[in-house]
Each structure stands twice: as C-alpha cells, then as structure tokens.
Design an enzyme around this catalytic site. Sequence first.
Site, mmCIF file in Angstrom:
data_model
loop_
_atom_site.group_PDB
_atom_site.id
_atom_site.type_symbol
_atom_site.label_atom_id
_atom_site.label_comp_id
_atom_site.label_asym_id
_atom_site.label_seq_id
_atom_site.Cartn_x
_atom_site.Cartn_y
_atom_site.Cartn_z
ATOM 1 N N LYS A 13 40.479 70.686 101.171
ATOM 2 C CA LYS A 13 39.409 71.286 101.982
ATOM 3 C C LYS A 13 38.043 70.704 101.604
ATOM 4 C CE LYS A 13 40.420 75.494 100.671
ATOM 5 N NZ LYS A 13 41.516 75.158 99.752
ATOM 6 N N ARG A 88 38.687 84.310 103.248
ATOM 7 C CA ARG A 88 39.823 84.096 102.361
ATOM 8 C C ARG A 88 40.841 85.216 102.491
ATOM 9 N NH1 ARG A 88 38.541 79.954 98.885
ATOM 10 N NH2 ARG A 88 39.896 79.875 97.098
ATOM 11 N N ARG A 127 42.945 66.478 89.415
ATOM 12 C CA ARG A 127 41.565 66.510 89.924
ATOM 13 C C ARG A 127 40.561 66.444 88.761
ATOM 14 N NH1 ARG A 127 39.773 71.187 93.909
ATOM 15 N NH2 ARG A 127 40.634 72.527 92.290
ATOM 16 N N ARG A 160 38.584 71.406 86.096
ATOM 17 C CA ARG A 160 38.251 72.813 86.334
ATOM 18 C C ARG A 160 39.154 73.730 85.523
ATOM 19 N NH1 ARG A 160 37.584 73.553 92.812
ATOM 20 N NH2 ARG A 160 38.817 75.403 92.357
ATOM 21 N N ARG A 171 47.245 80.914 91.923
ATOM 22 C CA ARG A 171 46.374 80.744 93.097
ATOM 23 C C ARG A 171 47.211 80.555 94.358
ATOM 24 N NH1 ARG A 171 43.063 75.923 91.025
ATOM 25 N NH2 ARG A 171 42.090 75.870 93.086
HETATM 26 P P1 AP5 Z 1 40.099 69.195 97.011
HETATM 27 O O1 AP5 Z 1 39.442 68.600 98.208
HETATM 28 O O2 AP5 Z 1 39.264 69.506 95.824
HETATM 29 O O3 AP5 Z 1 40.979 70.451 97.477
HETATM 30 P P2 AP5 Z 1 40.532 71.917 97.904
HETATM 31 O O4 AP5 Z 1 41.419 72.343 99.029
HETATM 32 O O5 AP5 Z 1 39.052 71.974 98.151
HETATM 33 O O6 AP5 Z 1 40.956 72.672 96.600
HETATM 34 P P3 AP5 Z 1 40.251 73.847 95.789
HETATM 35 O O7 AP5 Z 1 41.049 74.020 94.548
HETATM 36 O O8 AP5 Z 1 38.775 73.606 95.623
HETATM 37 O O9 AP5 Z 1 40.475 75.024 96.759
HETATM 38 P P4 AP5 Z 1 40.525 76.479 96.363
HETATM 39 O O10 AP5 Z 1 40.573 77.076 97.718
HETATM 40 O O11 AP5 Z 1 41.585 76.911 95.442
HETATM 41 O O12 AP5 Z 1 39.230 76.652 95.476
HETATM 42 P P5 AP5 Z 1 37.729 77.102 95.818
HETATM 43 O O13 AP5 Z 1 36.848 76.167 95.132
HETATM 44 O O14 AP5 Z 1 37.542 77.374 97.271
HETATM 45 O O15 AP5 Z 1 41.307 68.204 96.587
HETATM 46 C C1 AP5 Z 1 42.084 68.470 95.428
HETATM 47 C C2 AP5 Z 1 42.413 67.139 94.705
HETATM 48 O O16 AP5 Z 1 43.268 66.364 95.567
HETATM 49 C C3 AP5 Z 1 41.191 66.260 94.413
HETATM 50 O O17 AP5 Z 1 41.347 65.633 93.170
HETATM 51 C C4 AP5 Z 1 41.185 65.217 95.548
HETATM 52 O O18 AP5 Z 1 40.628 63.977 95.120
HETATM 53 C C5 AP5 Z 1 42.683 65.085 95.836
HETATM 54 N N1 AP5 Z 1 42.950 64.803 97.238
HETATM 55 C C6 AP5 Z 1 42.327 65.328 98.333
HETATM 56 N N2 AP5 Z 1 42.865 64.840 99.462
HETATM 57 C C7 AP5 Z 1 43.891 64.011 99.075
HETATM 58 C C8 AP5 Z 1 44.824 63.211 99.770
HETATM 59 N N3 AP5 Z 1 44.859 63.159 101.108
HETATM 60 N N4 AP5 Z 1 45.728 62.495 99.045
HETATM 61 C C9 AP5 Z 1 45.712 62.538 97.689
HETATM 62 N N5 AP5 Z 1 44.841 63.257 96.961
HETATM 63 C C10 AP5 Z 1 43.943 63.994 97.651
HETATM 64 O O19 AP5 Z 1 37.709 78.532 95.101
HETATM 65 C C11 AP5 Z 1 37.778 78.653 93.683
HETATM 66 C C12 AP5 Z 1 37.743 80.137 93.321
HETATM 67 O O20 AP5 Z 1 36.515 80.726 93.796
HETATM 68 C C13 AP5 Z 1 38.851 81.000 93.957
HETATM 69 O O21 AP5 Z 1 40.049 80.953 93.215
HETATM 70 C C14 AP5 Z 1 38.177 82.388 93.929
HETATM 71 O O22 AP5 Z 1 38.217 82.945 92.631
HETATM 72 C C15 AP5 Z 1 36.723 82.051 94.255
HETATM 73 N N6 AP5 Z 1 36.479 82.115 95.710
HETATM 74 C C16 AP5 Z 1 36.108 81.067 96.512
HETATM 75 N N7 AP5 Z 1 35.969 81.490 97.778
HETATM 76 C C17 AP5 Z 1 36.248 82.828 97.778
HETATM 77 C C18 AP5 Z 1 36.293 83.822 98.795
HETATM 78 N N8 AP5 Z 1 36.017 83.533 100.081
HETATM 79 N N9 AP5 Z 1 36.623 85.081 98.433
HETATM 80 C C19 AP5 Z 1 36.891 85.397 97.164
HETATM 81 N N10 AP5 Z 1 36.882 84.496 96.143
HETATM 82 C C20 AP5 Z 1 36.564 83.218 96.459
#
Ligand code: AP5
Length: 217
Positions: A13, A88, A127, A160, A171
């Site tokens: 994402k 979410r 990552r 992270r 997760r």
């Molecule tokens: P990346 O692009 O970083 O993936 P992502 O989907 O953004 O993953 P996240 O872990 O950031 O998502 P998440 O939803 O768990 O965490 P968030 O930060 O929102 O890609 C991942 C890796 O793959 C990278 O190394 C990249 O280079 C690689 N990659 C990408 N595309 C690729 C491809 N095509 N091929 C190969 N490799 C590839 O949330 C974190 C925490 O915040 C949550 O757990 C929660 O505690 C809190 N939080 C956030 N939003 C909310 C909400 N709305 N409500 C409540 N709590 C929340």
Amino acid sequence: MRVVLVGPPGAGKGTQAQFIASHLAIPKISTGDIFRFNVSTGTELGRQAKAFMDRGDLVPDEVTIAMVHSRLQETDAQAGFLLDGFPRNVPQAETLKKILIEWEIRLDIVLELVVDDDEVVRRLSGRRTCRRCGHVWHVLFDPPARPETCDDCGGELFQRDDDREETIRHRLDVYQQQTAPLISFYADEGILLGIDATGPVEEITDRSLSALRRFIC
Ligand code: AP5
C-alpha cells in the site's frame, strides 16, 4: 479524486500510494506513517499509539478518527486525497462516510491490493525503512546499494518493530478479523476495485492507474 487503498499488511500500500498519489497530484495520507512520526517525535498521540502498534493491534478508533478528521481538513486535501491504511474497520468506514456526507463530497474509489499471506511475510521480513526520509526498501526485492544506508539520502535504514514474524502473523489475523469486512462494505457501495498486487512494483502501479482510468471514464 478521493481514493482509499486497502489490503493486508505488506500488500504494498505504502509503495503504491506514493506513485499513485504523485500521478494524480493528490496528497498521500498514511495513518501508519503519521503514527510512526508521532512515536519517533515523542508526542502525546505517539504515546497513545505505541503499545498498540508494537503488538500489531489497531490503535483505538477515537484516536485514529480524530487524527484523520483533522488531517483531511488541511488545505492540500481539499482537491482530493489518497488514504493509505484508513479506514481499517467498518466503524471507521462508517464514520468516514458520515464525515464526507457532511462535507458534501464522496469517495470515488477503493482499490484493494490482493496478495497471499506467504508473500506478505516475505515482503515484511525484508523491509527496511530510512530513518531520515522514510523511503521503503527491501533487502531482496529492492535492495539499496549498501545494506544499512538509504540510496536516496544517505540516512540509516531500520527494521520496523512490528515486522517480526510473530507480530506479522498477528497483524494478518487482525486484518482478517477487522479489516477484511471492508471489502464487502465497499463492494456494496459499488466503489471497490480489486488489483492483483503480485509482480514488479511498476506493473502494479500501471494496473492500478489503468483500473482507475477505466472506473472514472
Ligand atoms: P509496503 O509498501 O511497505 O507495504 P504496506 O502494505 O504499506 O505495509 P504496511 O506494513 O505498512 O501496512 P500495514 O497496513 O500493516 O501498516 P501501517 O503502517 O498502515 O511494502 C512492504 C515491503 O514489500 C517493502 O519492503 C516493499 O519494498 C516491498 N514491496 C512492495 N511492493 C512489492 C512488490 N510488488 N514486489 C516485491 N516487494 C514489494 O500501520 C501500522 C500500524 O499502525 C497498525 O498495525 C496499527 O497499529 C496502526 N494503524 C495504522 N492505521 C490505523 C487505523 N486506520 N486504525 C487503527 N490503527 C492503525
């Protein structure tokens, strides 16, 4: 244009959000990035969020919704936005809908990035994120020239806290239980588009942009 990106942790994402938002000239609003910034700068919001994030649980809705409500009122979001990581769960989606109705605007589209759990674990365990500019790398799929250093700005790379394998699995459970119901929520609204999020990053961006164009025209 107002877009939501939804998908499991590690679906890409954040990676796709930066390209899609830049292409559409709208701000990318990532709740995860905002929380991490607040944790690293030691704010009250960061203090409230940290324990939930470290466990891989969702931060409570009242904290998250207040933060997004305030961010969406900033000037740069008036002409459109791309939300990454919000909503979410269904209560967040319902609240967002109410807020947008009050402002007499609506979401245009929800893009669901589809990948399987094994790919998620592969992506998240490799990552690395730059402490200085936030650029996201992958040790195998998108490696920097030097393992601990960002090619873009020379900053230090870190893993992270929530990217340990057991936290990743938790997760994924949280995603299935709380976030996956959003798929039928937005399908019922008629604005859901599924995107195959496997393969090279550029191809997924192209797929997403073509789908957006088809949907809008
Ligand atoms: P990346 O692009 O970083 O993936 P992502 O989907 O953004 O993953 P996240 O872990 O950031 O998502 P998440 O939803 O768990 O965490 P968030 O930060 O929102 O890609 C991942 C890796 O793959 C990278 O190394 C990249 O280079 C690689 N990659 C990408 N595309 C690729 C491809 N095509 N091929 C190969 N490799 C590839 O949330 C974190 C925490 O915040 C949550 O757990 C929660 O505690 C809190 N939080 C956030 N939003 C909310 C909400 N709305 N409500 C409540 N709590 C929340």
